[in-house]
Design an enzyme around this catalytic site. Sequence first.
Site, PDB file in Angstrom:
ATOM      1  CE  LYS A 199      14.943  18.355   6.377  1.00 15.94           C
ATOM      2  NZ  LYS A 199      14.450  18.037   5.083  1.00 15.94           N
TER       3      LYS A 199
ATOM      4  CE  LYS B 186      13.525  21.377  -2.412  1.00 19.98           C
ATOM      5  NZ  LYS B 186      13.257  20.002  -2.084  1.00 19.98           N
TER       6      LYS B 186
ATOM      7  CE  LYS C 180       9.583  24.488   3.839  1.00 21.52           C
ATOM      8  NZ  LYS C 180       9.532  23.228   3.141  1.00 21.52           N
TER       9      LYS C 180
HETATM   10  P1  TYM Z   1      10.911  17.047   4.397  1.00 20.30           P
HETATM   11  O1  TYM Z   1      12.092  16.187   4.663  1.00 20.30           O
HETATM   12  O2  TYM Z   1      11.117  18.333   3.698  1.00 20.30           O
HETATM   13  O3  TYM Z   1      10.171  17.346   5.758  1.00 20.30           O
HETATM   14  C1  TYM Z   1       9.856  16.319   6.669  1.00 20.30           C
HETATM   15  C2  TYM Z   1       8.547  16.641   7.395  1.00 20.30           C
HETATM   16  O4  TYM Z   1       8.692  17.870   8.108  1.00 20.30           O
HETATM   17  C3  TYM Z   1       7.626  18.750   7.738  1.00 20.30           C
HETATM   18  N1  TYM Z   1       8.146  20.134   7.781  1.00 20.30           N
HETATM   19  C4  TYM Z   1       7.597  21.135   8.478  1.00 20.30           C
HETATM   20  N2  TYM Z   1       6.519  21.181   9.283  1.00 20.30           N
HETATM   21  C5  TYM Z   1       6.217  22.374   9.870  1.00 20.30           C
HETATM   22  N3  TYM Z   1       6.943  23.505   9.670  1.00 20.30           N
HETATM   23  C6  TYM Z   1       8.033  23.505   8.873  1.00 20.30           C
HETATM   24  N4  TYM Z   1       8.741  24.624   8.708  1.00 20.30           N
HETATM   25  C7  TYM Z   1       8.403  22.281   8.232  1.00 20.30           C
HETATM   26  N5  TYM Z   1       9.409  21.927   7.393  1.00 20.30           N
HETATM   27  C8  TYM Z   1       9.237  20.614   7.125  1.00 20.30           C
HETATM   28  C9  TYM Z   1       7.246  18.331   6.332  1.00 20.30           C
HETATM   29  O5  TYM Z   1       5.934  18.751   5.999  1.00 20.30           O
HETATM   30  C10 TYM Z   1       7.366  16.826   6.419  1.00 20.30           C
HETATM   31  O6  TYM Z   1       6.201  16.249   6.986  1.00 20.30           O
HETATM   32  N6  TYM Z   1       8.846  14.733   0.493  1.00 20.30           N
HETATM   33  C11 TYM Z   1       8.976  14.718   1.929  1.00 20.30           C
HETATM   34  C12 TYM Z   1       9.545  13.411   2.462  1.00 20.30           C
HETATM   35  C13 TYM Z   1       8.790  12.212   2.017  1.00 20.30           C
HETATM   36  C14 TYM Z   1       7.549  11.740   2.529  1.00 20.30           C
HETATM   37  C15 TYM Z   1       7.243  10.589   1.785  1.00 20.30           C
HETATM   38  C16 TYM Z   1       6.711  12.183   3.568  1.00 20.30           C
HETATM   39  C17 TYM Z   1       9.175  11.371   1.007  1.00 20.30           C
HETATM   40  N7  TYM Z   1       8.241  10.401   0.878  1.00 20.30           N
HETATM   41  C18 TYM Z   1       6.081   9.860   2.021  1.00 20.30           C
HETATM   42  C19 TYM Z   1       5.546  11.442   3.796  1.00 20.30           C
HETATM   43  C20 TYM Z   1       5.242  10.315   3.036  1.00 20.30           C
HETATM   44  C21 TYM Z   1       9.905  15.843   2.342  1.00 20.30           C
HETATM   45  O7  TYM Z   1      10.702  16.297   1.589  1.00 20.30           O
HETATM   46  O8  TYM Z   1       9.785  16.203   3.651  1.00 20.30           O
END
Ligand code: TYM
Length: 331
Positions: free
Chosen positions: A199, A114, A196
């Site tokens: 969004k 990022k 990957k």
């Molecule tokens: P975030 O919002 O980027 O993504 C949410 C979840 O989706 C999964 N993910 C994917 N899995 C497979 N293929 C992809 N292309 C893909 N893109 C996203 C992510 O691995 C995630 O599980 N930091 C985290 C949010 C968070 C969190 C937490 C998660 C904040 N606190 C505590 C678990 C526990 C995040 O930005 O996910």
Amino acid sequence: MKRVLSGIKPTGTLTLGNYLGAIKQFVKLQRKMTDCEFYLFVADMHAITTRQVPSELRKRSLDIAAMYLACGLDKERTILFIQSEINEHVELGYILQSNVYMGELERMTQFKDKAQKQETSITASLFTYPALMAADIILYDADYVPVGDDQKQHLELTRTIASRFNNYYGDFFTVPEPIIPEVGARIMDLQNPEKKMSKSEENDKGYITMFDDAETIRRKIRSAVTDSEGVIRFDPQNQQGLANLLTIYASATDRDIEDIVNQYKDSSYKDFKEDLGEVIVNLLVPIQEKYNEIIKSQELQDLLDRGRDIASDYAFKKMRKCKKKIGLGRK
Ligand code: TYM
């Protein structure tokens, strides 16, 4: 009772990657682990590490909460809440910043990626983000955290931070285990399968959102990048685009990749893609219909209130003990 916890950050629109990598796994685990409690939240504090339009952020937070439910979570067994409605996340996040080292944060690939993209105006919170994420998890003594592959490194750091705290202050936080799906943990971009599916990508042909209509889904799958080999087999090294489509198919239908390869081994890419388009349409359209009902309902608000109250109660007690342990305050 063991606790399973996960969160999604309300930046951009939810994608098929979020669904297959995280939400679907969560729903599956809930059906399998009947003796566990499930905490699920919208990580809106994490979203503001990059600039957000306030009205859009609020709308997306509710969208995610509604989408979680539309994807088939058991309402009775889910503690659903919005992160910013519970003050203790930030409070513990700050304490954990004092238990993590700059070098550890600098090694986080998500931060590096990022920061590279943004170059200037990188916020301090983008850097300390993993401490807040660790707080989200250990505040509730979560035992298991289902996430996609890209969050693995943050989970490892969470374990390090929790163990470090426990070693110094005495056993206090549960050290969580990540749960990463075997298939679907890393869904790739349809136009550039080396990246990957995300969004926050600019080229919207590269990702399918949870809100795309049937025709858009079919079109995006049809135009997904493949290769000139023309043979359907699972070869992520040499046929990355096709391997990604096979993974999506397998993860969406809960079938083995091998079984799908067998079914299509004599088919053209075009026919395979047509079928995959239908698979995704049949998966997402019913979810969208449910989402449309839930987003307007009072029930969503009631569930978020209930989730906030239950989570808040736990967080309050945990933080009172935590501060005492550290020596903060008068008693
Ligand atoms: P975030 O919002 O980027 O993504 C949410 C979840 O989706 C999964 N993910 C994917 N899995 C497979 N293929 C992809 N292309 C893909 N893109 C996203 C992510 O691995 C995630 O599980 N930091 C985290 C949010 C968070 C969190 C937490 C998660 C904040 N606190 C505590 C678990 C526990 C995040 O930005 O996910």
